[in-house]
Design a protein around this motif. Structure first.
Motif, mmCIF file in Angstrom:
data_model
loop_
_atom_site.group_PDB
_atom_site.id
_atom_site.type_symbol
_atom_site.label_atom_id
_atom_site.label_comp_id
_atom_site.label_asym_id
_atom_site.label_seq_id
_atom_site.Cartn_x
_atom_site.Cartn_y
_atom_site.Cartn_z
ATOM 1 N N ILE A 163 27.057 -9.391 -33.940
ATOM 2 C CA ILE A 163 25.911 -8.288 -34.038
ATOM 3 C C ILE A 163 24.657 -9.106 -34.043
ATOM 4 N N VAL A 164 23.527 -8.665 -33.191
ATOM 5 C CA VAL A 164 22.354 -9.404 -33.188
ATOM 6 C C VAL A 164 21.327 -8.315 -33.655
ATOM 7 N N LEU A 165 20.588 -8.889 -34.271
ATOM 8 C CA LEU A 165 19.090 -8.019 -34.806
ATOM 9 C C LEU A 165 18.053 -8.978 -34.369
ATOM 10 N N TYR A 166 17.103 -8.452 -33.212
ATOM 11 C CA TYR A 166 16.075 -9.297 -32.917
ATOM 12 C C TYR A 166 14.745 -8.868 -33.437
ATOM 13 N N THR A 167 14.007 -9.839 -33.785
ATOM 14 C CA THR A 167 12.479 -9.703 -33.990
ATOM 15 C C THR A 167 11.628 -9.988 -32.798
ATOM 16 N N LEU A 168 10.280 -9.705 -32.857
ATOM 17 C CA LEU A 168 9.461 -9.871 -31.801
ATOM 18 C C LEU A 168 8.098 -10.208 -32.559
ATOM 19 N N SER A 169 7.694 -11.614 -32.172
ATOM 20 C CA SER A 169 6.737 -12.064 -32.543
ATOM 21 C C SER A 169 5.851 -12.926 -31.515
ATOM 22 N N GLU A 170 4.433 -13.018 -31.470
ATOM 23 C CA GLU A 170 3.962 -13.627 -30.608
ATOM 24 C C GLU A 170 3.251 -14.922 -31.288
ATOM 25 N N GLU A 171 3.210 -16.257 -30.485
ATOM 26 C CA GLU A 171 2.510 -17.291 -30.957
ATOM 27 C C GLU A 171 1.140 -17.501 -30.953
ATOM 28 N N THR A 172 0.262 -17.817 -31.693
ATOM 29 C CA THR A 172 -1.284 -18.239 -31.655
ATOM 30 C C THR A 172 -1.454 -19.626 -31.876
ATOM 31 N N ASP A 173 -2.575 -19.982 -31.892
ATOM 32 C CA ASP A 173 -3.088 -21.605 -32.107
ATOM 33 C C ASP A 173 -2.916 -21.687 -33.428
ATOM 34 N N PHE A 174 -3.189 -20.612 -34.393
ATOM 35 C CA PHE A 174 -3.121 -21.183 -35.718
ATOM 36 C C PHE A 174 -2.055 -20.514 -36.544
ATOM 37 N N ARG A 175 -1.138 -19.869 -36.010
ATOM 38 C CA ARG A 175 0.075 -19.158 -36.803
ATOM 39 C C ARG A 175 1.168 -19.274 -35.698
#
Length: 283
Positions: A226-238
């Protein structure tokens, strides 16, 4: 069916259920989404050696009316202004400005993750946890903190729950689990060595594996039940892992609350016992 707001989120959220041809299209889009918005459906089909109708049906399966609707949604995602407050933190920013951008980035991560939550997968996870003989949380590095938070919550429910911070102890503990147990494995990348070692042991023991990850193509997401996905984007400082932590914690909360509700009076009694025991720690 309501058309998805986010094209990339729709692809990542459905990737595990795609056919081989659909995965071929998905991989092509995910590898360079900015380039896709400049291509025609004919160009994409020719590049992949597929029929135009296959690409068209792929877009429809995601919930879009057709290729053009998909491309419009994709363009809105990838051609965002570079100065978007939740995307770019700059060295010269004031302290309050940085704080605002961090908060907005976290809010965006939650909103994006909410868009790709698979209701069936979430229900399967809740059902698996309710019927589990034993539940164990696994995670390393920053993900270990999320796993510990999961343990901290689920132990209140009167269930048999465990978690180890040490990678060696995690392997040892995984080797003692059996069919009927549930492992919740948390990894942003889904491809770190420690996680894959634990995954291998869990698969051998036929343990039901629930994973939380940001990547649909990771070894972890491909092998988990069972897979639960998150979605986040990369930035230079985080880093991505920092942003995804907020979504992972929220998924843990969603699982905990659903299990708590499903357990009814039994869960309430366990929670009351925990509160009575902890009251001794208060002055």
């Amino acid at each position: 069916m309501k058309q998805p707001q986010f094209a990339l989120a729709a692809i990542r959220g459905s990737y595990r259920n795609f056919s081989e041809k659909e995965k071929k299209i998905a991989d092509y889009i995910l590898s360079d989404p900015r380039n896709i918005i400049h291509l025609t459906i004919n160009q994409i089909a020719d590049e992949l050696g597929l029929a135009e109708s296959t690409v068209f049906r792929f877009c429809q399966r995601l919930g879009f009316k057709g290729f053009q609707a998909f491309k419009i949604a994709l363009a809105a995602e990838v051609v965002a202004p570079l100065k978007d407050i939740h995307e770019q933190i700059e060295e010269g920013d004031e302290v309050k400005t940085v704080a605002e951008k961090v908060f907005r980035s976290n809010i965006k991560t939650l909103e994006d993750t909410l868009q790709i939550i698979d209701e069936d997968a979430l229900k399967q996870a809740v059902d698996a946890l309710l019927s589990a003989r034993k539940i164990e949380f696994f995670g390393n590095g920053g993900s270990a903190m999320i796993a510990m938070d999961g343990y901290h919550k689920f132990v209140r429910l009167g269930l048999h729950v465990t978690m180890n911070m040490d990678a060696h102890l995690q392997l040892m503990s995984a080797s003692q689990l059996t069919k009927g147990d549930v492992a919740i494995v948390i990894s942003h990348s889904g491809s770190t060595r420690d996680v894959l070692e634990v995954l291998h042991v869990l698969k051998e023991k036929e343990v039901t594996i629930i994973c939380m990850t940001n990547f649909a193509k990771s070894p972890l997401s491909k092998e988990a039940d069972i897979v639960l996905y998150t979605l986040s984007e990369e930035t230079d400082f985080r880093s991505e892992a920092l942003a995804s932590r907020i979504a992972q914690l929220s998924l843990i909360d969603a699982l905990y609350t659903n299990v708590m509700i499903a357990r009814g009076d039994e869960g309430k009694v366990a929670l009351r016992h925990m509160r009575e025991a902890m009251s001794q720690k208060r002055l």
